[in-house]
Design an enzyme around this catalytic site. Structure first.
Site, short mmCIF file in Angstrom:
data_model
loop_
_atom_site.label_atom_id
_atom_site.label_comp_id
_atom_site.label_asym_id
_atom_site.label_seq_id
_atom_site.Cartn_x
_atom_site.Cartn_y
_atom_site.Cartn_z
N GLY A 145 5.68 1.38 14.27
CA GLY A 145 6.24 1.89 13.02
C GLY A 145 6.02 0.97 11.84
N GLY A 146 5.88 -0.33 12.11
CA GLY A 146 5.58 -1.27 11.04
C GLY A 146 6.67 -1.39 10.00
N THR A 147 6.31 -1.96 8.86
CA THR A 147 7.26 -2.19 7.78
C THR A 147 7.89 -0.89 7.30
OG1 THR A 147 6.10 -4.17 7.01
CG2 THR A 147 7.50 -3.04 5.41
N ILE A 185 9.58 -1.38 -5.93
CA ILE A 185 10.60 -1.93 -5.02
C ILE A 185 11.76 -2.51 -5.82
CG2 ILE A 185 11.07 -3.60 -3.20
CD1 ILE A 185 8.15 -3.44 -2.37
N SER A 235 11.62 -9.56 -2.81
CA SER A 235 11.13 -8.28 -2.29
C SER A 235 9.63 -8.10 -2.41
CB SER A 235 11.83 -7.12 -3.02
OG SER A 235 11.60 -7.19 -4.42
N GLY A 236 8.93 -9.04 -3.05
CA GLY A 236 7.48 -8.94 -3.16
C GLY A 236 6.82 -9.07 -1.79
N ASP A 267 -1.82 -2.09 3.85
CA ASP A 267 -1.31 -3.26 3.15
C ASP A 267 -2.17 -4.50 3.32
OD1 ASP A 267 0.74 -1.52 2.62
OD2 ASP A 267 2.34 -2.81 3.36
N HIS A 318 11.36 31.04 -10.98
CA HIS A 318 12.35 30.65 -11.99
C HIS A 318 13.75 30.98 -11.47
CE1 HIS A 318 14.19 30.09 -15.94
NE2 HIS A 318 14.86 31.23 -15.73
#
Length: 454
Positions: A36-38, A175, A255-256, A297, A429
């Protein structure tokens, strides 16, 4: 031998592995932590759960506008944490099940690339015709004296059991804006100091100004053109040119993020890196070493999970002999604040710098019937088009459901729809999506619900 070995099980690596398997490849995925990663464990999903809780809290405080008499209590942090963990685990388990369903071999451990066709995982050699690097990113803590004692990382924020009394935020990107929104709703005093003239420096200036106004209305103090240079206890020193000023904050948000691309063995194989430490790739997601691809990333730049997934599909198809290009101009960006922001393509300023003669159209939420009846009138849609051809160059939305509405613009640009063609469309609408068509009509020069242009 495998056809493809993917290193990293975040959204990009996961998509790459499944796509390569769909193309009849024998695929392995190497993951040293949780699938799942970050995005799933420490980023997109957890942060949006917190923002959902915060915006529901904020909306409930306005229930009286619709005749509802509610007693609004405090946010139960423990309940939010439990939901965060539960949703993340559900997604992780779903990813693991789909990998198994597609016949992808998952190899636990940390990988080192030893050649263009081999990877070492805990002393075991794994061979493949192609390798896809999808190692993601990690927190990047600025080198500021005294910061360690005051640092409040985004990981810590997502596991907090109470909001800090005061926070200094220095990340001008999406972020930072999301965390400023969240913490201000939860009652923290937020100081937002950014190095440039505005927050969201890469977004359209109008969107930046609207998001800034929203934050200020919540009590967020925005200090432009200032950089954090020192922290001593609660005293944070900011510098602008030769001048310094201090602000008081209990914590400083870190947070960078930076690419995870070092210590993978790539340097010895001639793989090139860009200025931010990310892996350099071309439109096919190929590195400078034949047979090795990189996505997401770890390449720097976008740091967006949906971009990583799209790059993963591109890399997988190219690795399996199916020509593909990554459509970087279609990468949309969003902020799940209150209001939301969604954007794709060029800002007005970027388009002009590229030499386009632009036609700009806009439409405010304040005169959209659905926004009015819901009491969500903050925001607007802006469409940037080539004045000569009508090509849609960019769309920028601030307002409710912007993260969903921007999908209309992405599809229009993908199908090369002109602003004139978009303007001839119509929507149900009342609905927020009418605003996008109305902005296109304004760009085409025949807005129906705006005053005549001078």
């Amino acid at each position: 031998m495998y056809d493809v070995v993917v290193i990293g099980g975040g959204p990009g690596g996961y998509a790459a592995a499944i796509r390569a398997s769909q193309l009849k490849g024998k695929v392995a995925l190497v993951e040293g932590g949780n699938m799942g990663g970050t995005c799933v464990m420490r980023g997109c999903i957890p942060s949006k759960i917190w923002l959902r809780a915060a915006t529901l809290l904020e909306q409930s405080r306005k229930a009286g506008e619709f005749g509802l008499e509610l007693t609004v209590g405090k946010l139960d942090f423990t309940a939010v944490l439990a939901r965060k963990q539960g949703v993340s685990n559900d997604i992780r388990m779903g990813m693991e099940a789909l990998l198994a369903n597609n016949g992808v071999d998952v190899i636990p451990g940390m990988a080192v690339v030893t050649s263009p066709t081999s990877v070492d995982v805990a002393g075991k050699k794994v061979e493949a015709k192609s390798i896809i690097i999808a190692t993601g990113s990690t927190l990047a803590k600025p080198d500021v004296p005294g910061l360690d004692q005051a640092a409040f990382t985004s990981d810590q924020l997502l596991d907090m059991t109470e909001a800090p009394a005061s926070v200094l935020i220095t990340d001008p990107t999406y972020i930072g804006v999301e965390m400023a929104t969240l913490l201000s709703i939860l009652g923290s005093k937020v100081i937002f100091a950014v190095p440039g003239p505005r927050i969201l420096p890469d977004e359209d200036q109008d969107s930046s100004q609207r998001m800034s106004q929203s934050l200020r209305e919540r009590g967020v103090q925005i200090i432009a053109r200032h950089t954090l240079v020192k922290v001593a206890g609660k005293t944070c020193t900011l510098k602008s040119g030769d001048k310094e000023q201090t602000v008081e904050a209990d914590r400083v948000l870190v947070s960078g993020r930076k690419p995870v691309a070092a210590n993978l063995g790539l340097e010895t194989l001639g793989v090139k890196f860009n200025e931010d430490g990310g892996i350099t790739v071309d439109q096919q997601c190929r590195t400078s070493c034949p047979g090795i691809f990189a996505i997401g990333d770890c390449t720097g730049g976008w740091m967006l999970s949906h971009a990583a997934s799209a790059m993963g599909i591109c890399a997988a198809e190219n690795s399996m002999g199916v020509p593909a290009k990554f459509p970087s101009h279609l990468v949309s960006r969003a902020i799940w604040g209150s209001p939301e922001m969604g954007s794709v393509g060029l800002s007005e300023e970027q388009a002009e710098r590229k030499g386009y003669e632009v036609e700009v159209g806009g439409f405010p939420y304040s005169i959209n019937g659905y926004a009015m009846l819901r009491g969500e009138v903050d925001g607007a849609v802006k469409m940037v088009a080539d004045a000569d051809t009508g090509e849609i160059l960019g769309v920028h939305i601030v307002g409710s459901n912007a993260s969903e509405l921007i999908g209309e613009a992405v599809l229009a640009m993908q199908l090369e729809c002109t602003v004139r063609e978009f303007a001839k469309g119509f929507r149900v609408h009342p609905a927020f999506c009418e605003t996008v068509v109305d902005a296109a009509r304004d760009a085409a020069g025949w807005a129906l619900y705006l005053p005549k242009r001078g």
